[in-house]
Design a protein around this motif. Structure first.
Motif, PDB file in Angstrom:
ATOM      1  N   PRO A 107      22.841   4.899   2.773  1.00 15.82           N
ATOM      2  CA  PRO A 107      21.450   4.360   2.633  1.00 15.82           C
ATOM      3  C   PRO A 107      20.479   5.403   2.162  1.00 15.82           C
ATOM      4  CG  PRO A 107      22.624   3.810   4.653  1.00 15.82           C
ATOM      5  CD  PRO A 107      23.357   4.903   4.172  1.00 15.82           C
ATOM      6  N   GLN A 108      19.649   5.182   1.401  1.00 14.66           N
ATOM      7  CA  GLN A 108      18.626   6.132   0.780  1.00 14.66           C
ATOM      8  C   GLN A 108      17.197   5.308   0.988  1.00 14.66           C
ATOM      9  OE1 GLN A 108      18.669   9.216  -0.891  1.00 14.66           O
ATOM     10  NE2 GLN A 108      16.776   9.062  -0.693  1.00 14.66           N
ATOM     11  N   VAL A 109      16.290   6.123   1.671  1.00 17.43           N
ATOM     12  CA  VAL A 109      15.089   5.821   1.870  1.00 17.43           C
ATOM     13  C   VAL A 109      13.985   6.185   0.595  1.00 17.43           C
ATOM     14  CG1 VAL A 109      12.999   5.974   3.529  1.00 17.43           C
ATOM     15  CG2 VAL A 109      15.267   5.961   4.374  1.00 17.43           C
ATOM     16  N   VAL A 110      13.428   5.205   0.129  1.00 15.37           N
ATOM     17  CA  VAL A 110      12.521   5.360  -1.056  1.00 15.37           C
ATOM     18  C   VAL A 110      11.270   5.077  -0.912  1.00 15.37           C
ATOM     19  CG1 VAL A 110      12.166   4.618  -3.193  1.00 15.37           C
ATOM     20  CG2 VAL A 110      14.697   5.015  -2.553  1.00 15.37           C
ATOM     21  N   ILE A 111      10.321   5.910  -1.173  1.00 20.78           N
ATOM     22  CA  ILE A 111       9.110   5.934  -0.701  1.00 20.78           C
ATOM     23  C   ILE A 111       8.050   6.268  -1.698  1.00 20.78           C
ATOM     24  CG2 ILE A 111       7.067   6.512   0.848  1.00 20.78           C
ATOM     25  CD1 ILE A 111       9.294   7.398   2.776  1.00 20.78           C
ATOM     26  N   ASN A 112       7.083   5.355  -2.048  1.00 19.16           N
ATOM     27  CA  ASN A 112       6.150   5.499  -3.170  1.00 19.16           C
ATOM     28  C   ASN A 112       6.886   5.733  -4.400  1.00 19.16           C
ATOM     29  OD1 ASN A 112       4.165   5.361  -1.400  1.00 19.16           O
ATOM     30  ND2 ASN A 112       3.982   7.558  -0.940  1.00 19.16           N
ATOM     31  N   ALA A 130       0.752  -1.158   0.093  1.00 20.68           N
ATOM     32  CA  ALA A 130      -0.044   0.082  -0.032  1.00 20.68           C
ATOM     33  C   ALA A 130       0.892   1.268   0.013  1.00 20.68           C
ATOM     34  CB  ALA A 130      -0.869   0.126   1.079  1.00 20.68           C
ATOM     35  N   PRO A 131       0.353   2.143  -0.801  1.00 22.68           N
ATOM     36  CA  PRO A 131       1.206   3.389  -0.596  1.00 22.68           C
ATOM     37  C   PRO A 131       1.301   4.001   0.927  1.00 22.68           C
ATOM     38  CG  PRO A 131      -0.626   3.854  -2.220  1.00 22.68           C
ATOM     39  CD  PRO A 131      -0.847   2.440  -1.465  1.00 22.68           C
ATOM     40  N   VAL A 132       2.397   4.754   0.903  1.00 18.67           N
ATOM     41  CA  VAL A 132       2.615   5.462   2.291  1.00 18.67           C
ATOM     42  C   VAL A 132       1.854   6.664   2.089  1.00 18.67           C
ATOM     43  CG1 VAL A 132       4.417   6.813   3.833  1.00 18.67           C
ATOM     44  CG2 VAL A 132       4.686   4.478   2.644  1.00 18.67           C
ATOM     45  N   THR A 133       0.978   7.230   3.220  1.00 20.16           N
ATOM     46  CA  THR A 133       0.461   8.460   3.089  1.00 20.16           C
ATOM     47  C   THR A 133       0.646   9.491   4.271  1.00 20.16           C
ATOM     48  OG1 THR A 133      -1.601   7.651   4.203  1.00 20.16           O
ATOM     49  CG2 THR A 133      -1.468   7.632   2.040  1.00 20.16           C
ATOM     50  N   VAL A 134       1.367   8.746   5.304  1.00 15.27           N
ATOM     51  CA  VAL A 134       1.418   9.586   6.569  1.00 15.27           C
ATOM     52  C   VAL A 134       2.985   9.495   6.900  1.00 15.27           C
ATOM     53  CG1 VAL A 134       0.872   9.699   9.094  1.00 15.27           C
ATOM     54  CG2 VAL A 134      -0.502   8.838   7.475  1.00 15.27           C
ATOM     55  N   PHE A 135       3.768  10.866   6.801  1.00 14.39           N
ATOM     56  CA  PHE A 135       5.089  10.537   7.147  1.00 14.39           C
ATOM     57  C   PHE A 135       5.408  11.152   8.370  1.00 14.39           C
ATOM     58  CE2 PHE A 135       6.721  10.206   2.765  1.00 14.39           C
ATOM     59  CZ  PHE A 135       5.505  10.218   1.998  1.00 14.39           C
ATOM     60  N   ASP A 136       5.088  10.349   9.338  1.00 13.77           N
ATOM     61  CA  ASP A 136       5.179  10.827  10.802  1.00 13.77           C
ATOM     62  C   ASP A 136       6.436   9.899  11.341  1.00 13.77           C
ATOM     63  OD1 ASP A 136       2.534   8.146  11.826  1.00 13.77           O
ATOM     64  OD2 ASP A 136       4.552   8.004  10.813  1.00 13.77           O
ATOM     65  N   TYR A 158      10.656   9.193  -6.376  1.00 10.20           N
ATOM     66  CA  TYR A 158      10.023   8.799  -5.191  1.00 10.20           C
ATOM     67  C   TYR A 158      10.013   9.884  -4.202  1.00 10.20           C
ATOM     68  CZ  TYR A 158      15.284   8.925  -4.697  1.00 10.20           C
ATOM     69  OH  TYR A 158      16.492   9.132  -4.431  1.00 10.20           O
ATOM     70  N   GLN A 159       9.507   9.648  -3.068  1.00 14.64           N
ATOM     71  CA  GLN A 159       9.441  10.537  -1.921  1.00 14.64           C
ATOM     72  C   GLN A 159      10.664  10.120  -0.819  1.00 14.64           C
ATOM     73  OE1 GLN A 159       5.032  10.299  -1.735  1.00 14.64           O
ATOM     74  NE2 GLN A 159       5.272  12.249  -0.969  1.00 14.64           N
ATOM     75  N   ASP A 160      10.936  11.114  -0.301  1.00 13.07           N
ATOM     76  CA  ASP A 160      12.022  10.580   0.848  1.00 13.07           C
ATOM     77  C   ASP A 160      11.207  10.551   2.404  1.00 13.07           C
ATOM     78  OD1 ASP A 160      13.653  14.131   0.750  1.00 13.07           O
ATOM     79  OD2 ASP A 160      11.627  13.185   1.644  1.00 13.07           O
TER      80      ASP A 160
END
Ligand SMILES: O=C(CSC(=O)[C@H](Cc1ccccc1)CC(F)(F)F)c1ccccc1
Ligand SMILES: [Zn+2]
Length: 154
Positions: free
Chosen positions: A75-80, A17-23, A117-119
């Protein structure tokens, strides 16, 4: 270290599932995944592999016995993530997977890909990747689509 799902577990076959909350909880998950990847001597790890069906992975290239010429990359965090373009040229290379321990497969991957992508702060990034880094991205991207090494092995 988080428990790593092994081949055959349903979570590895789901579309994440896509990430929607960047908390802060997301930051904590990324932190724990990074630690788990480093403990397992990996160059990448995807959230479904730690039983979290989310569009998030970490890639971190570093020279290792199999890829002595691998670039050193923080290290790179890759989101959506999205793959916007892919080179016609494909390259064969050896891959492993933390969810399929003790196995190494030859896999064909695009030599270069344009990705978006989003970080961790939700900022969009767009860039071209090539070579081993592009390989890691494609391997982790597959995990988010429920595809593992076994389906890709030549
Ligand atoms: O570092 C590893 C261990 S496997 C690994 O790091 C996977 C990532 C990966 C390894 C090799 C190519 C592409 C991706 C991690 C996974 F499965 F969680 F995504 C390695 C294995 C074979 C060739 C080069 C490196
Ligand atoms: Zn894998």
């Amino acid at each position: 270290m988080l428990p790593i799902a092994t081949y055959g577990e349903a979570v590895l076959r789901q579309v994440a599932a896509p990430v929607t909350v960047f908390d802060s909880e997301l930051h904590q998950l990324a932190e724990q995944m990074l630690h788990t990847m480093q403990q397992a001597n990996g160059v990448g790890i995807a959230a479904p592999q730690v039983h979290r069906s989310l569009q998030l992975f970490i890639m971190a290239s570093n020279p290792n016995p199999r890829y002595p010429t691998a670039p050193i990359m923080a290290p790179q965090v890759v989101i959506n993530p999205q793959i916007l373009q892919a080179s016609e040229q494909m390259v064969a290379g050896e891959e492993g997977c933390l969810s399929i321990p003790q196995q190494r497969c030859q896999v064909m991957r695009h030599q270069a890909i344009e990705v978006k992508y989003q970080d961790l702060s939700g900022e969009w990034c767009q860039e071209w990747l090539e070579g081993f880094i592009a390989r890691i991205f494609q391997h982790e991207f597959d995990h988010l689509q429920g595809i593992t090494l076994k389906e890709r092995a030549t």
